[in-house]
Design an enzyme around this catalytic site. Structure first.
Site, short mmCIF file in Angstrom:
data_model
loop_
_atom_site.label_atom_id
_atom_site.label_comp_id
_atom_site.label_asym_id
_atom_site.label_seq_id
_atom_site.Cartn_x
_atom_site.Cartn_y
_atom_site.Cartn_z
N ASP A 105 0.81 -1.21 0.00
CA ASP A 105 0.00 0.00 0.00
C ASP A 105 0.84 1.26 0.00
O ASP A 105 1.34 1.69 1.05
CB ASP A 105 -0.91 -0.04 1.25
N ASP A 120 -1.49 5.57 -5.40
CA ASP A 120 -1.93 4.82 -4.22
C ASP A 120 -2.35 3.40 -4.56
O ASP A 120 -3.50 3.16 -4.97
CB ASP A 120 -3.10 5.58 -3.57
#
Ligand SMILES: CCNC(=O)c1c(-c2ccccc2)csc1NC(=O)CNCCc1c[nH]c2ccccc12
Length: 325
Positions: free
Chosen positions: A32, A213
């Protein structure tokens, strides 16, 4: 050192999971770039919250960091919290001999329910790590000094396994050249300025401040850009019921083009026809949604799976490199 690990897509490419050895135990973690905590389901997680998940057992080789805690919450109101251990973490052969491993003692229902997901491996800047009383470094920051090159690359794919590479750039994974842009690190994200968006050769406006992201599934764009995009799909509506823009699944969904560093990059329309919005399969949920309440654009997996991206800290000024796959 350098190494490569597979990024395996979940259904509908909702997220991508990578096998990681944590204290000698293999867990499938969601890498992430939008957060900075390495947290895992563990033997400390209540059974009612962790059935079906692989669990980290700190007793095997973990060294407790006594009095250290962590607590993270995400914009979708999911989250987790727990205690902290130091243990060996290996990703694609790259070894962090003593990495902060955040063992969950509580996780939100969204994480409970996704039984393929055994935790997250944060790759944003360590300045947003949530461990107290002393902030900890991400896996990348822990191993950075030992990598052949202080960078990692992300090559997510639609419906098939991609890779995260650490310490090197594999030139066979992209076409054309890599376009680099400067990164603003003040919010702890891989944040940069994107340019004009177009679809069907029509301007949709400027995207502006954006983050790369991998932990977010969709693209969340400025409301003006989003509504101008869906104005080109007949039958599309912004449905409160569905939680965003939906359109007939058989609609003609245009490609989305975005300028980054003066170069144009394309997200195929098929990636933006994201998932069925209801059981009838008649309406489909859009892969582009408005960034209302977020304050910046999130370029999540729907965007990233069309790209090859270099997350580069080889110099004192971090930068992002973008290339078409
Ligand atoms: C929807 C998830 N994304 C966010 O909340 C988010 C926001 C954000 C802030 C406010 C409102 C909506 C989104 C800004 S940066 C950002 N990015 C991250 O937070 C990246 N980490 C997401 C981890 C994550 C949250 N829920 C999940 C469910 C499955 C797998 C991973 C996750």
């Amino acid at each position: 050192q350098s190494g490569s690990v597979a990024a395996n897509p979940e259904q509908y490419d909702e997220s991508y999971l990578c096998p990681v050895q944590v204290g000698g135990q293999t867990l499938n973690l969601d890498f992430d770039t939008g957060s900075a905590d390495l947290w895992v389901f563990s033997t400390l997680t209540p059974a009612s919250e962790s059935t079906g998940h692989a669990k980290y057992n700190p007793k095997t080789s973990g060294k407790a960091k006594s009095g250290y805690t962590w607590n993270i919450s995400y914009g979708d109101n999911s989250g987790a919290s727990g205690t902290v251990y130091a243990d060996k973490v290996v990703v694609g052969g790259v070894t962090a001999t003593s990495q902060a491993v955040e063992a969950a003692t509580s996780v939100s229902t969204q994480f409970m329910q996704d039984t393929d997901n055994d935790g997250l491996l944060g790759l944003a800047f360590s300045t947003i790590n949530t461990v107290q009383p002393q902030q900890q470094t991400t896996f990348f920051d822990t191993v950075k000094g030992t990598l052949a090159k202080k960078l990692f690359t992300v090559d997510l794919k639609a419906g098939t396994a991609g890779t995260y590479d650490f310490g090197y750039i594999d030139n066979s994974k992209y076409s054309g050249t890599i376009t680099y842009v400067p990164v603003k690190t003040t919010n702890g994200f891989w944040e940069f300025t994107a340019g004009a968006a177009t679809a069907n050769n029509r301007s949709l406006g400027s995207v502006g401040d954006a983050i790369a992201d991998t932990g977010t599934t969709l693209m969340y764009l400025p409301t003006a850009v989003t509504s101008a995009y869906y104005a080109q799909i007949s039958g599309s509506t912004n449905s409160a019921d569905a939680g965003g823009y939906i359109f007939p699944c058989d609609a003609d969904v245009p490609d989305f083009h975005i300028a980054i560093g003066g170069k144009s990059f394309t997200v195929p329309g098929e990636y933006i026809n994201f998932t069925p919005a209801d059981n009838s399969g008649e309406q489909c949920f859009g892969g582009i949604q408005p960034n209302t309440g977020i304050g910046f654009t999130i370029l999540g997996d729907v965007f990233l799976k069309a790209m090859f991206v270099v997350f580069d800290q080889t110099t004192s000024a971090p930068r992002l490199g973008f290339a078409a796959q």
